[in-house]
Design a protein around this motif. Structure first.
Motif, short mmCIF file in Angstrom:
data_model
loop_
_atom_site.label_atom_id
_atom_site.label_comp_id
_atom_site.label_asym_id
_atom_site.label_seq_id
_atom_site.Cartn_x
_atom_site.Cartn_y
_atom_site.Cartn_z
N ARG A 265 0.86 -1.18 0.00
CA ARG A 265 0.00 0.00 0.00
C ARG A 265 0.90 1.24 0.00
N ARG A 267 0.94 5.78 -0.18
CA ARG A 267 0.29 7.09 -0.21
C ARG A 267 1.18 8.04 -1.00
N ARG A 290 2.47 6.64 -10.27
CA ARG A 290 1.47 5.76 -10.88
C ARG A 290 2.15 4.65 -11.70
N HIS A 299 -1.21 -0.72 -4.49
CA HIS A 299 -2.31 0.24 -4.51
C HIS A 299 -1.78 1.61 -4.15
N ASP A 301 -2.72 5.39 -3.12
CA ASP A 301 -3.74 6.28 -2.57
C ASP A 301 -3.27 7.71 -2.76
N GLU A 302 -4.02 8.51 -3.54
CA GLU A 302 -3.64 9.88 -3.82
C GLU A 302 -4.53 10.90 -3.12
N ARG A 303 -5.22 10.49 -2.08
CA ARG A 303 -6.02 11.45 -1.32
C ARG A 303 -5.11 12.48 -0.65
N THR A 379 0.20 2.23 5.96
CA THR A 379 0.61 2.09 4.57
C THR A 379 2.07 1.69 4.55
#
Length: 470
Positions: A265, A267, A290, A299, A301-303, A379
């Motif tokens: 995971r 970020r 990416r 995975h 996470d681009e929040r 993460t």
């Protein structure tokens, strides 16, 4: 960085070319002499115009090469880095060469009597120091330009800086003068030069590579032409040392280059909620993240993500330490007359730091360490741009406005100190090129002791040629 499809040059016609691993293999097999490799490196250094090396020791290098060749001729094995020429950042000692730290204050320094732990272990593995590489004065700048040696220039564009403070080592490797050079990272000084010069630069887990430095956040390391060379050099340098109470026991495989495990995971944040970042740099880093996620199957996470700003407390502690170091080198404030402007600014800031501010900075570091630990429990990877801007002018100064915002405190490497203040490993991976053809780096941070994970990700990017060779 050499694309994977290029052929290796013939070892007998080009003895000094190739990766460190390739050169060592040829020397150990007797396919090429170490003296020929060293002479090729010395010739390249003599012809170089980037001001990467500020001191060269041809006699010492050739004597060491002769000893390597004698061991091979007798059927012995000189070590995994046999005959590999390397540069030594001029902030650390190399026996027989002066350590000037890029400063007029130390312009008359005598040759060092002993090696730093990193240099000693590289020598023990058969590598040969050929000279000292330029550094920012006392390591305190994001450019490598000093009153003593002048500006060091980026091989991608000589009008621009290779970064700091390990700029000479990055320029030497990027220009192909040597396949390997030592470096140090107290706030991004391996990762920023790597990003600006299109190299991989790993700041190891604190304590993996022993040091001899009073700077509490500085970590020794290397800059190399390939991920495999980085791993090889760090592996021979790792392990506990009696002279460094923070050094960790040697762990086999700590710097192995292996495929990342599935299900990671990550970020990604372009600014961590506080830093001005050049929009083109941010876009290239995001696309690099990416692409890396697609290659490694993790995975992303681009929040939006906000962490405590590492730069302000780092500056307080770094400036206070600089002031302390300078106080040992001569009468204060007379020493200021010999220093570069950025060093003077840092030293005067350090003079202002009192007990209350110093304590508050340490408390902020503890808060940052807790925040990063909490994030990395949720993460596996934190990904950011390696720098906030592309390479800037070789003479400096560091940009104080980025994307129209005040960057006077955040500077060119706002995310660098995170790994230094928390002790975790972090790597800069080439992510692509700007419209002007300048390298952009992607920083990936992992939890402590996961250096191998970062090297594996860097190897995936290297094989996919994220950033074309210069």
């Amino acid at each position: 960085m050499q694309p994977s499809h290029q052929k290796t040059p013939h070892p007998r016609t080009t003895p000094g070319r190739g990766s460190a691993a390739e050169i060592a293999a040829r020397v150990r097999r007797g396919h090429v002499r170490a003296i020929d490799v060293v002479d090729a490196a010395l010739a390249a250094i003599a012809a170089d115009e980037h001001n990467a090396f500020v001191h060269v020791d041809p006699g010492g290098a050739r004597r060491a090469a002769a000893e390597i060749d004698a061991v091979v001729a007798a059927g012995g094995d000189p070590g995994p880095l046999a005959g590999v020429p390397f540069g030594v950042k001029d902030l650390e000692d190399c026996a027989g060469m002066p350590t000037r730290a890029g400063s007029l204050l130390l312009s008359g320094a005598p040759p060092a009597g002993a090696d730093s732990p990193l240099v000693r272990r590289l020598r023990r593995a058969g590598a040969i120091p050929v000279g000292k590489t330029a550094t920012a004065e006392f390591g305190f700048d994001s450019a490598t330009s000093t009153r003593l040696h002048g500006p060091t220039r980026n091989p991608w564009s000589p009008s621009l800086t290779p970064g700091g403070s390990s700029g000479g080592s990055a320029a030497a490797v990027a220009a192909g003068l040597v396949p390997l050079a030592t470096a140090g990272d107290g706030g991004g000084s391996i990762r920023e030069p790597a990003a600006f010069c299109g190299l991989v630069g790993l700041k190891p887990t604190h304590g993996r590579v022993p040091r001899r430095s009073s700077h509490p956040f500085s970590t020794p390391g290397v800059l190399a032409a390939t991920v495999a060379d980085t791993a090889l050099a760090l592996d021979v340098a790792a392990g506990e040392s009696p002279g460094d109470r923070w050094s960790l026991p040697y762990q086999p495989g700590a710097f192995a280059v292996r495929l990342p495990p599935p299900g990671l995971r990550a970020r990604f944040s372009a600014d961590l909620g506080y830093a001005p970042v050049d929009p083109e740099v941010a876009a290239i880093a995001a696309e690099g993240a990416r692409r890396l996620a697609a290659l490694a199957g993790f995975h992303l996470d681009e929040r939006p993500l906000t962490l405590p700003d590492a730069r302000p407390p780092w500056l307080v502690l770094a400036c206070a330490e600089l002031r302390r170091e300078l106080g040992l080198l001569g009468p204060w404030p007379d020493v200021l007359d010999l220093l570069c402007p950025t060093t003077v600014q840092g030293a005067l800031r350090g003079e202002e730091v009192g007990a209350a501010e110093h304590g508050a900075a340490l408390a902020a570091c503890a808060d940052l360490e807790a925040a990063v630990a909490a994030l990395l429990s949720e993460t596996d990877l934190l990904i950011t741009p390696a720098t906030a801007c592309p390479p800037f002018a070789a003479e400096g100064p560091i940009p104080t406005v980025i994307d129209g915002r005040d960057a006077g405190v955040s500077g060119a490497e706002p995310f660098g100190p995170i790994a230094n203040l928390t002790g975790v490993p972090a790597v800069s991976i080439p992510a692509g090129l700007t419209g002007d053809g300048l390298p952009v780096g992607l920083q990936v941070i992992a939890a402590r002791f996961h250096d191998d994970l970062l090297l594996g990700l860097a190897a995936l990017a290297e094989r996919a040629s994220f950033s074309p060779a210069r």
